[in-house]
Design an enzyme around this catalytic site. Structure first.
Site, PDB file in Angstrom:
ATOM      1  N   CYS A 110       0.804  -1.223   0.000  1.00 33.70           N
ATOM      2  CA  CYS A 110       0.000   0.000   0.000  1.00 33.70           C
ATOM      3  C   CYS A 110       0.837   1.273   0.000  1.00 33.70           C
ATOM      4  O   CYS A 110       0.320   2.349  -0.307  1.00 33.70           O
ATOM      5  CB  CYS A 110      -0.942   0.008   1.192  1.00 33.70           C
TER       6      CYS A 110
ATOM      7  N   HIS B 140      -3.513   7.339   1.838  1.00 34.10           N
ATOM      8  CA  HIS B 140      -3.850   6.007   1.331  1.00 34.10           C
ATOM      9  C   HIS B 140      -5.209   5.562   1.872  1.00 34.10           C
ATOM     10  O   HIS B 140      -5.469   5.647   3.080  1.00 34.10           O
ATOM     11  CB  HIS B 140      -2.765   5.012   1.741  1.00 34.10           C
TER      12      HIS B 140
ATOM     13  N   ASN C  96      -9.796  -0.440  -0.980  1.00 32.59           N
ATOM     14  CA  ASN C  96      -8.334  -0.286  -0.842  1.00 32.59           C
ATOM     15  C   ASN C  96      -7.660  -0.886  -2.081  1.00 32.59           C
ATOM     16  O   ASN C  96      -7.674  -2.099  -2.267  1.00 32.59           O
ATOM     17  CB  ASN C  96      -7.875  -1.001   0.434  1.00 32.59           C
TER      18      ASN C  96
HETATM   19  O1  UT7 Z   1      -3.793  -1.216   3.532  1.00 33.95           O
HETATM   20  C1  UT7 Z   1      -2.939  -1.016   4.618  1.00 33.95           C
HETATM   21  C2  UT7 Z   1      -2.951  -2.112   5.595  1.00 33.95           C
HETATM   22  N1  UT7 Z   1      -4.233  -2.468   6.110  1.00 33.95           N
HETATM   23  C3  UT7 Z   1      -4.848  -1.736   7.040  1.00 33.95           C
HETATM   24  O2  UT7 Z   1      -4.413  -0.677   7.406  1.00 33.95           O
HETATM   25  C4  UT7 Z   1      -6.067  -2.331   7.685  1.00 33.95           C
HETATM   26  C5  UT7 Z   1      -6.231  -1.786   9.074  1.00 33.95           C
HETATM   27  N2  UT7 Z   1      -7.372  -2.374   9.793  1.00 33.95           N
HETATM   28  C6  UT7 Z   1      -8.645  -2.050   9.547  1.00 33.95           C
HETATM   29  O3  UT7 Z   1      -8.968  -1.266   8.671  1.00 33.95           O
HETATM   30  C7  UT7 Z   1      -9.693  -2.625  10.473  1.00 33.95           C
HETATM   31  O4  UT7 Z   1      -9.049  -3.270  11.551  1.00 33.95           O
HETATM   32  C8  UT7 Z   1     -10.638  -3.636   9.765  1.00 33.95           C
HETATM   33  C9  UT7 Z   1     -11.567  -2.901   8.816  1.00 33.95           C
HETATM   34  C10 UT7 Z   1      -9.846  -4.686   9.039  1.00 33.95           C
HETATM   35  C11 UT7 Z   1     -11.522  -4.312  10.824  1.00 33.95           C
HETATM   36  O5  UT7 Z   1     -12.245  -3.334  11.559  1.00 33.95           O
HETATM   37  P1  UT7 Z   1     -12.202  -3.331  13.143  1.00 33.95           P
HETATM   38  O6  UT7 Z   1     -13.084  -2.237  13.575  1.00 33.95           O
HETATM   39  O7  UT7 Z   1     -10.776  -3.290  13.584  1.00 33.95           O
HETATM   40  O8  UT7 Z   1     -12.876  -4.707  13.483  1.00 33.95           O
HETATM   41  P2  UT7 Z   1     -12.253  -5.941  14.298  1.00 33.95           P
HETATM   42  O9  UT7 Z   1     -11.284  -6.696  13.467  1.00 33.95           O
HETATM   43  O10 UT7 Z   1     -11.814  -5.459  15.631  1.00 33.95           O
HETATM   44  O11 UT7 Z   1     -13.521  -6.822  14.475  1.00 33.95           O
HETATM   45  C12 UT7 Z   1     -14.673  -6.369  15.254  1.00 33.95           C
HETATM   46  C13 UT7 Z   1     -15.746  -7.432  15.173  1.00 33.95           C
HETATM   47  C14 UT7 Z   1     -15.209  -8.837  15.436  1.00 33.95           C
HETATM   48  O12 UT7 Z   1     -16.215  -9.543  16.137  1.00 33.95           O
HETATM   49  P3  UT7 Z   1     -16.107  -9.719  17.734  1.00 33.95           P
HETATM   50  O13 UT7 Z   1     -14.801 -10.419  17.963  1.00 33.95           O
HETATM   51  O14 UT7 Z   1     -16.126  -8.317  18.274  1.00 33.95           O
HETATM   52  O15 UT7 Z   1     -17.311 -10.523  18.051  1.00 33.95           O
HETATM   53  C15 UT7 Z   1     -15.057  -9.427  14.064  1.00 33.95           C
HETATM   54  O16 UT7 Z   1     -15.172 -10.846  14.060  1.00 33.95           O
HETATM   55  O17 UT7 Z   1     -16.286  -7.473  13.844  1.00 33.95           O
HETATM   56  C16 UT7 Z   1     -16.201  -8.796  13.316  1.00 33.95           C
HETATM   57  N3  UT7 Z   1     -15.987  -8.708  11.890  1.00 33.95           N
HETATM   58  C17 UT7 Z   1     -16.979  -8.575  11.012  1.00 33.95           C
HETATM   59  N4  UT7 Z   1     -18.308  -8.543  11.173  1.00 33.95           N
HETATM   60  C18 UT7 Z   1     -19.068  -8.392  10.087  1.00 33.95           C
HETATM   61  C19 UT7 Z   1     -14.807  -8.666  11.219  1.00 33.95           C
HETATM   62  N5  UT7 Z   1     -15.031  -8.532   9.901  1.00 33.95           N
HETATM   63  C20 UT7 Z   1     -16.377  -8.472   9.753  1.00 33.95           C
HETATM   64  C21 UT7 Z   1     -17.215  -8.317   8.641  1.00 33.95           C
HETATM   65  N6  UT7 Z   1     -18.551  -8.293   8.849  1.00 33.95           N
HETATM   66  N7  UT7 Z   1     -16.756  -8.192   7.385  1.00 33.95           N
END
Ligand code: UT7
Length: 339
Positions: free
Chosen positions: A110, A257, A287
Site C-alpha cells: 500500500c 492512502h 483499498n
Molecule cells: O492497507 C494497509 C494495511 N491495512 C490496514 O491498514 C487495515 C487496518 N485495519 C482495519 O482497517 C480494520 O481493523 C478492519 C476494517 C480490518 C476491521 O475493523 P475493526 O473495527 O478493527 O474490526 P475488528 O477486526 O476489531 O472486528 C470487530 C468485530 C469482530 O467480532 P467480535 O470479535 O467483536 O465478536 C469481528 O469478528 O467485527 C467482526 N468482523 C466482522 N463482522 C461483520 C470482522 N469482519 C467483519 C465483517 N462483517 N466483514
C-alpha cells in the site's frame, strides 16, 4: 533540479462489486462494512484481465494528460503482478509502444505509490531519465480469500499513473521532499504466506503439498495494523511537513492512502487537519494498494476538490510494514474522470 508531475490518469475494471453482492456469500452486512471501513463498493477484474491491462490503460491516460508519446523509463508499483517472474513494467512499456526503455516493478504494497514516486524522482535527479511513467497497478482481489470476511470486503482493483518530468523545485507539481520508512519486525501482520521461495523451499516445490488452502491468500491482522497505520502515517506526515517547511495549516488537501476511512480521518485528527481538507474515494473503490493515492488524486481533481496551486500532502502505509509521505503544489494538468 526536481521531478515535476506532468500527467495523471487512472483505470478501473468495469466490474462493480457492491457490499450486498459480497454479503450474498459472506457472513457480513452492508452496514458493518460501511461503518467500519467506509467502503460501499469496489471494482474487480474480469476473468483473464490482469494488473498489466489496468497498468497499460492508466499509463496511456497519464501520457495523454502529459501530452507525451514517449518517456525515458517505466516503473510499476504492484503487489499483484501477473506472474512471479517477469516484472509487469516491460510488458506495459511494450504495450504502450514506448520502445526499449528501462522498465521494472517495485513491491511495497500500500505504500508502493510513495516508494515508486521517490524512485522515479531519484531517476530524474540522478540523470538516468528525464521523464518517467510511474504506475501503481493492482488486481489484488485475486490475492484475497473470498470466504474471509476480514479481508474480502476491503480490497479492490485498479491502477493510477503519473508522468514525471525534469523541472525545477519552485514549479507547481515538483514532488518532494520525501519521508519513507519500514518495520520488518511486523511483516507477518499482512502477508501472503504461500507462493514464494520460503514456502517452496519448505515444502520441496511449488505445488504446496501440506500447505493449507488459506495460505495462498492474504492474511491480515486488522486491529494491530490499524494502530500502526494511524501512528506511522501521522509521524511520517509530520516529518515530511517539517522537511518541507510547511505548517499543517498550509495543507489544502490531504491525500492519504485509502485503507479505511476511519484511518484517514484519525490521521487528520491527530494532525489537527479539518475534515474538509481530507480527500476520500474509498467509498467507491475500496483499498487499491499502490493504485490508491493516484486514483484518489484523479478523483479529487475531477471533482474540483483539488485545484492548481493547492498544497497537497500525500501519505501511505502498508505491508512490510512500510510507509511514506511527500508534498507537492498541484499543477495545472488535464485529468479525465476514471470510470
Ligand atoms: O492497507 C494497509 C494495511 N491495512 C490496514 O491498514 C487495515 C487496518 N485495519 C482495519 O482497517 C480494520 O481493523 C478492519 C476494517 C480490518 C476491521 O475493523 P475493526 O473495527 O478493527 O474490526 P475488528 O477486526 O476489531 O472486528 C470487530 C468485530 C469482530 O467480532 P467480535 O470479535 O467483536 O465478536 C469481528 O469478528 O467485527 C467482526 N468482523 C466482522 N463482522 C461483520 C470482522 N469482519 C467483519 C465483517 N462483517 N466483514
Amino acid at each position: 533540479m526536481a521531478a515535476v508531475l506532468a500527467g495523471l490518469g487512472g483505470a478501473l475494471p468495469a466490474g462493480v462489486v457492491t457490499n450486498d453482492d459480497l454479503c450474498a456469500t459472506l457472513d457480513s452486512t452492508d452496514e458493518w462494512i460501511r461503518t467500519r471501513t467506509g467502503i460501499g463498493e469496489r471494482r474487480r477484474v474480469a476473468p483473464g484481465q490482469s494488473t498489466r491491462d489496468l497498468a497499460a490503460e492508466a499509463g496511456a491516460r497519464a501520457l495523454k494528460s502529459a501530452g507525451r508519446g514517449a518517456v525515458d523509463a517505466v516503473v510499476v508499483a504492484t503487489t499483484s503482478a501477473d506472474r512471479l517472474c517477469p516484472a509487469v513494467a516491460p510488458e506495459v512499456a511494450h504495450q504502450l509502444g514506448l520502445g526499449p526503455v528501462p522498465a521494472y516493478d517495485l513491491t511495497s504494497a500500500c505504500s508502493g505509490f510513495l516508494y515508486g514516486l521517490a524512485a522515479a524522482a531519484g531517476h530524474i535527479a540522478s540523470g538516468v531519465a528525464e521523464s518517467v511513467l510511474f504506475i501503481g497497478a493492482e488486481a489484488f482481489t485475486t490475492m484475497v480469500n473470498p470466504a474471509d470476511r476480514g479481508t474480502a470486503p476491503i480490497f479492490g482493483d485498479g491502477a493510477g499513473a503519473v508522468v514525471l518530468r525534469r523541472g525545477t523545485p519552485d514549479e507547481p507539481g515538483a514532488v518532494g521532499p520525501f519521508d519513507l520508512g519500514s518495520d520488518g519486525s511486523l511483516a507477518d501482520l499482512l502477508a501472503i504466506p504461500a507462493g514464494g521461495a520460503r514456502q517452496r523451499s519448505a515444502t520441496g516445490g511449488p505445488r504446496g503439498d501440506g500447505v493449507p488452502a488459506e495460505d495462498w491468500y492474504l492474511r491480515m491482522e486488522g486491529r494491530p495494523l490499524y494502530v500502526q497505520a494511524v501512528a506511522r502515517m501521522t509521524a511520517s506526515a509530520r516529518a515530511v511537513l517539517d522537511r518541507a517547511g510547511w505548517a499543517v495549516s498550509d495543507v489544502d488537501v490531504f491525500a492519504g492512502h485509502q485503507a479505511n476511512v476511519r484511518i484517514v480521518r484519525a490521521v487528520a485528527e491527530e494532525l489537527e487537519l479539518p475534515d474538509d481538507r481530507v480527500a476520500v474515494n474509498i467509498d467507491r473503490v475500496g483499498n487499491t494498494l499502490a493504485a490508491s493515492v493516484p486514483l484518489l488524486l484523479a478523483d479529487a481533481a475531477v471533482r474540483g476538490r483539488l485545484n492548481p496551486g493547492d498544497r497537497v500532502l500525500l501519505s501511505a502505509f502498508g505491508a512490510g510494514l512500510s510507509w511514506g509521505s511527500t508534498v507537492l503544489r498541484w499543477p495545472d494538468i488535464p485529468v479525465e474522470e476514471v470510470r
